[in-house]
Design an enzyme around this catalytic site. Structure first.
Site, PDB file in Angstrom:
ATOM      1  N   GLU A 302      11.580 -20.803  12.302  1.00 20.31           N
ATOM      2  CA  GLU A 302      12.902 -20.197  12.130  1.00 20.31           C
ATOM      3  C   GLU A 302      12.842 -18.679  12.347  1.00 20.31           C
ATOM      4  OE1 GLU A 302      14.270 -21.750   8.301  1.00 20.31           O
ATOM      5  OE2 GLU A 302      14.912 -23.590   9.316  1.00 20.31           O
ATOM      6  N   ARG A 352      13.046 -33.027  16.159  1.00 23.21           N
ATOM      7  CA  ARG A 352      12.593 -32.104  15.104  1.00 23.21           C
ATOM      8  C   ARG A 352      11.747 -32.829  14.053  1.00 23.21           C
ATOM      9  NH1 ARG A 352      16.497 -28.167  11.416  1.00 23.21           N
ATOM     10  NH2 ARG A 352      15.166 -28.181   9.568  1.00 23.21           N
ATOM     11  N   LYS A 376       6.911 -30.086   3.253  1.00 26.91           N
ATOM     12  CA  LYS A 376       8.178 -30.551   2.675  1.00 26.91           C
ATOM     13  C   LYS A 376       8.167 -32.071   2.577  1.00 26.91           C
ATOM     14  CE  LYS A 376      11.204 -26.739   3.997  1.00 26.91           C
ATOM     15  NZ  LYS A 376      12.517 -26.308   4.480  1.00 26.91           N
ATOM     16  N   ASP A 381      14.432 -31.448   6.264  1.00 26.96           N
ATOM     17  CA  ASP A 381      14.653 -30.252   5.460  1.00 26.96           C
ATOM     18  C   ASP A 381      15.347 -30.562   4.142  1.00 26.96           C
ATOM     19  OD1 ASP A 381      14.756 -27.661   4.696  1.00 26.96           O
ATOM     20  OD2 ASP A 381      16.295 -27.036   6.113  1.00 26.96           O
ATOM     21  N   GLU A 403       6.116 -30.274  -1.076  1.00 22.05           N
ATOM     22  CA  GLU A 403       7.098 -29.262  -1.485  1.00 22.05           C
ATOM     23  C   GLU A 403       8.455 -29.932  -1.727  1.00 22.05           C
ATOM     24  OE1 GLU A 403       7.501 -25.998   1.277  1.00 22.05           O
ATOM     25  OE2 GLU A 403       9.056 -25.018   0.094  1.00 22.05           O
ATOM     26  N   GLU A 409      20.194 -26.759  -2.324  1.00 20.86           N
ATOM     27  CA  GLU A 409      20.769 -26.371  -1.039  1.00 20.86           C
ATOM     28  C   GLU A 409      21.578 -27.504  -0.402  1.00 20.86           C
ATOM     29  OE1 GLU A 409      17.879 -25.026   1.805  1.00 20.86           O
ATOM     30  OE2 GLU A 409      19.357 -24.794   3.388  1.00 20.86           O
ATOM     31  N   TRP A 557      19.581 -26.333  16.376  1.00 21.71           N
ATOM     32  CA  TRP A 557      18.676 -26.567  15.243  1.00 21.71           C
ATOM     33  C   TRP A 557      18.008 -27.945  15.244  1.00 21.71           C
ATOM     34  CZ3 TRP A 557      17.301 -22.614  12.103  1.00 21.71           C
ATOM     35  CH2 TRP A 557      18.061 -21.447  12.203  1.00 21.71           C
TER      36      TRP A 557
HETATM   37  C1  GCV Z   1      13.713 -19.916   3.351  1.00 23.06           C
HETATM   38  C2  GCV Z   1      15.863 -24.267   5.340  1.00 23.06           C
HETATM   39  C3  GCV Z   1      16.754 -23.278   4.643  1.00 23.06           C
HETATM   40  C4  GCV Z   1      16.256 -21.864   4.833  1.00 23.06           C
HETATM   41  C5  GCV Z   1      14.814 -21.794   4.335  1.00 23.06           C
HETATM   42  C6  GCV Z   1      13.989 -22.807   5.118  1.00 23.06           C
HETATM   43  C7  GCV Z   1      12.540 -22.858   4.660  1.00 23.06           C
HETATM   44  O1  GCV Z   1      15.977 -24.130   6.718  1.00 23.06           O
HETATM   45  O2  GCV Z   1      18.064 -23.425   5.094  1.00 23.06           O
HETATM   46  O3  GCV Z   1      17.082 -21.001   4.107  1.00 23.06           O
HETATM   47  O4  GCV Z   1      14.284 -20.504   4.484  1.00 23.06           O
HETATM   48  O5  GCV Z   1      14.535 -24.084   4.946  1.00 23.06           O
HETATM   49  O6  GCV Z   1      12.215 -23.766   3.906  1.00 23.06           O
HETATM   50  O7  GCV Z   1      11.771 -22.011   5.060  1.00 23.06           O
END
Ligand code: GCV
Length: 695
Positions: A302, A352, A376, A381, A403, A409, A557
């Site tokens: 990112e 992705r 993760k 995500d 993680e 979010e 994305w």
């Molecule tokens: C800290 C997602 C979130 C981002 C976050 C990213 C990550 O894309 O929207 O805000 O960035 O995950 O885990 O690094």
């Protein structure tokens, strides 16, 4: 537990939580360290508040808190069973510890003749033992004798990351994906002068067994990079607070820091000058914070810089930092969240979900011992429903941490009630290897093939400077559950929730029953009225709140659902799709590959199917979408009614906040229902079998 007015502004450590322990006569036997001083401080405060006492003589105690080092080793003699003295109780504990000593972090509890003895491996173990007894309340003292219990954490790493920025004017605000106000650590471009809230927070985290915290956002901006340099003395103030609670601090670092901070021309991990730069930086950190934990790194992700710019791989990048930290016992948490976020939606070959595995599986075994790969839980995500990441199974010779995301979010942003303990328990209990081993087992170092490299469990925290800490008062339960499950993932998440309710809101059974009715299935309720059947996203771009079915559909994305007039879902099969199913070990690679055996809740993650496709549940995909969206909203209506009964039973400020948040949840759930149902009705042309209103 006696009923003391609840105080959600003290998290789960308000007066009610200390009542039983505070009524005891407590003797503490421990060397004087930062952590044991905190134990004594808590004991003094609790006994003052609740009528107990700290006693100087062992024989006067009915609760003994001791570390192994402060009692004589067991001499082999048998305790006198019939003598109900405190010394006998301690003798029993010594005997048990002589047979099987708790690990440093752990403790054992013996109850004999009405005396409770906690014997801990070290100061941190003593702190955990104190909170075990505190959490149990009267139950800890209810019986005269009880068998010895040994308590040890299943994970050696139990970490919370904070996506906090020093400066409030960073693009994502003071806390990236934070829904509870500003940072408790930073304000006005520096570490806060008054760290009182951090002290409360550290106490609460220690009470649930957290032993590591990352202090800043993994997206490290210019000013945050300076935490490593200019702000270091202030970071040391934060570290001192956490140290007293047995918690080590970590910093997220900018991979390009030699360039951004020192104007060097490169941050190539194989460049000698770059290595020397990091060695110097690390040396300065350890001069200031001798027990510093290490670094958290988001690289080539990112827009963050990373080793790819120099043609290096992620083992090169991670090991370079690991070697700078190794002389001091530091660790690098290197994130596996690496993917192409500048995708072309017309390109169907790039997936992705495949990215982390494609990047990292070939590197298994190449990371240094003090690198932990932070993965993760799902391949995308932190979605409300994703399959467990196959990367966790691909790295048998690498230390791996899973993680999770406590900050909500993608699960209602602390405006919606969404108890995530149930989701995490499912993930941590998942048998990814097709045998008895669970995700928690393997990240905890148990049952690995070829040695046991130990990783752990990490998560992104959900607190801020909000007076109730988490915006939504019930989101505190997620923080609590994270710590408890990181300590022991086999705990029942609803029982963990029950603990939290009792500690936070006291003994009012109506409150307890109401909160269970509202929270127990709230993760599944949230799933019902949002994106269906594991398809993911469908959120408003950027801020990620509220529905937008096509919000990311044509974006770079890489998060697509491919809905058209005939069907929906992403074909990730080996036979006709992106081949992602092939990243799984058996039986999952075949189970997910076949449309008939793929679990309903993940169907659209793995398959593109017609709207009329019949699910294992017997209904069609489109009818399932309609049914769950109507049912989800109905559940929220019930939740609103249930919360209304709490008036006068929880503090006024908490009640007001609950009502406001539940009203928003209902509005938002209806919005989701109508957007999603309308979208699929118009796309498919299939009417609802029950004739309900779809616009
Ligand atoms: C800290 C997602 C979130 C981002 C976050 C990213 C990550 O894309 O929207 O805000 O960035 O995950 O885990 O690094």
């Amino acid at each position: 537990m006696t009923h003391t007015p609840p105080a959600a502004d003290q998290l789960w450590l308000g007066p009610a939580a200390w009542a039983a322990l505070g009524a005891r006569r407590i003797h503490v036997l421990a060397p004087d360290t930062d952590v044991t001083r905190a134990v004594r401080q808590d004991v003094v405060a609790a006994t003052r508040a609740h009528g107990g006492a700290v006693v100087e003589q062992l024989e006067d105690a009915d609760l003994v808190l001791a570390t192994l080092a402060s009692v004589e080793p067991w001499d082999g003699s048998l305790p006198a069973d019939d003598a109900d003295t405190v010394a006998t109780a301690v003798h029993f504990a010594q005997q048990d510890a002589g047979e099987r000593a708790p690990v440093p972090d752990g403790f054992l509890v013996v109850r004999h003749g009405g005396v409770t003895v906690v014997l801990a491996g070290d100061g941190a173990g003593l702190l955990h033992g104190l909170h075990h007894v505190q959490r149990q309340g009267e139950a800890a003292f209810a019986v005269a004798d009880a068998d010895v219990e040994l308590h040890e954490p299943a994970q050696t790493i139990r970490m919370l990351d904070h996506w906090d920025n020093i400066a409030a004017d960073t693009p994502m605000g003071p806390v990236e994906r934070g829904y509870a106000g500003a940072s408790i650590f930073y304000a006005d471009g520096r570490v806060r002068e008054d760290l009182g809230r951090v002290e409360q927070y550290a106490q609460a985290l220690a009470s649930i067994g957290i032993n590591a915290v990352g202090l800043n956002n993994v997206n490290v901006h210019r000013r945050e990079a300076e935490l490593l340099t200019t702000h270091l003395p202030d970071v040391a103030r934060i570290a001192a607070i956490f140290r007293a609670r047995g918690i080590r601090v970590f910093l997220s670092v900018d991979f390009a820091a030699p360039i951004t901070l020192s104007g060097m021309e490169t941050s190539d991990p194989l460049d000698e000058g770059v290595r020397a730069w990091w060695a110097d930086a690390v040396a300065r950190v350890y001069e200031t914070i001798p027990d510093f934990g290490g670094f958290v790194v988001k690289a080539d992700s990112e827009g963050r810089p990373g080793p790819f710019a120099y043609g290096r791989d992620h083992a090169d990048g991670a090991n370079m930092l690991a070697r700078a930290l190794a002389p001091y016992g530091g660790t690098v948490f290197w994130r596996a969240f690496v993917y192409n976020h500048t995708q072309d939606w017309r390109d169907r070959s790039t997936d992705r979900a495949r990215a982390a595995y494609d990047h990292f599986a070939p590197l298994d075994g190449k990371f240094d011992e003090n690198v932990v790969l932070q993965v993760k839980y799902g391949p995308l995500d932190f979605q409300v429903r994703e399959p467990v990441s196959p990367v966790l199974a691909a790295m048998g010779d690498t230390r791996v941490a899973v993680e999770l995301q406590v900050t909500q979010e993608y699960s209602g942003q602390q405006k919606h009630v969404c108890y995530l303990g149930t989701q995490w328990a499912e993930i941590l209990d998942f048998r990814l290897w097709g045998d008895e081993r669970t995700v928690a087992d393997v990240v905890g170092g148990r049952g690995r093939v070829g040695g046991s490299p130990v990783g752990g469990i990490t998560a992104v925290s959900n607190v801020g400077d909000d007076e109730l800490w988490t915006g939504h008062p019930l989101a505190q339960a997620n923080l609590y559950a994270f710590g408890r499950l990181a300590w022991d993932a086999t705990l029942d998440p609803v029982e963990v929730l029950d603990e939290w309710i009792g500690l936070t809101y006291g003994a009012d059974e109506q409150v307890r029953a109401t909160l269970h009715a509202v929270m127990d299935d709230s993760w599944l309720t949230y799933e019902k009225y949002t994106a269906p059947l594991g398809v993911c996203f469908m959120v408003q771009p950027n801020h990620h709140y509220g529905p937008s079915v096509d919000g990311y559909e044509y974006s770079p994305w890489g998060t697509y659902h491919f809905a058209d007039r005939d069907g929906i879902g992403v074909d990730r099969t080996r036979a006709t799709g992106t081949g992602y199913t092939g990243q799984y070990p058996p039986p999952w690679r075949d189970l997910y590959e076949a449309v008939d055996t793929c679990p309903d809740e993940l169907l659209l993650f793995f398959h593109h199917v017609p709207y009329g496709h019949e699910l294992q549940s017997g209904v069609s995909v489109v009818q399932h979408i309609y049914d769950t969206h109507f049912a989800g909203v109905e559940r929220v209506e019930e939740m609103v009614a249930a919360v209304a009964t709490l008036e006068g039973r929880v503090p006024g400020a908490t009640f007001a906040r609950l009502q406001e948040r539940l009203a928003e949840q209902l509005r938002s759930a209806r919005e989701w229902r109508d957007h999603v149902n309308t979208y699929f009705y118009r796309k498919s042309g299939v009417p609802d079998a029950h004739g309900r209103t779809i616009h």
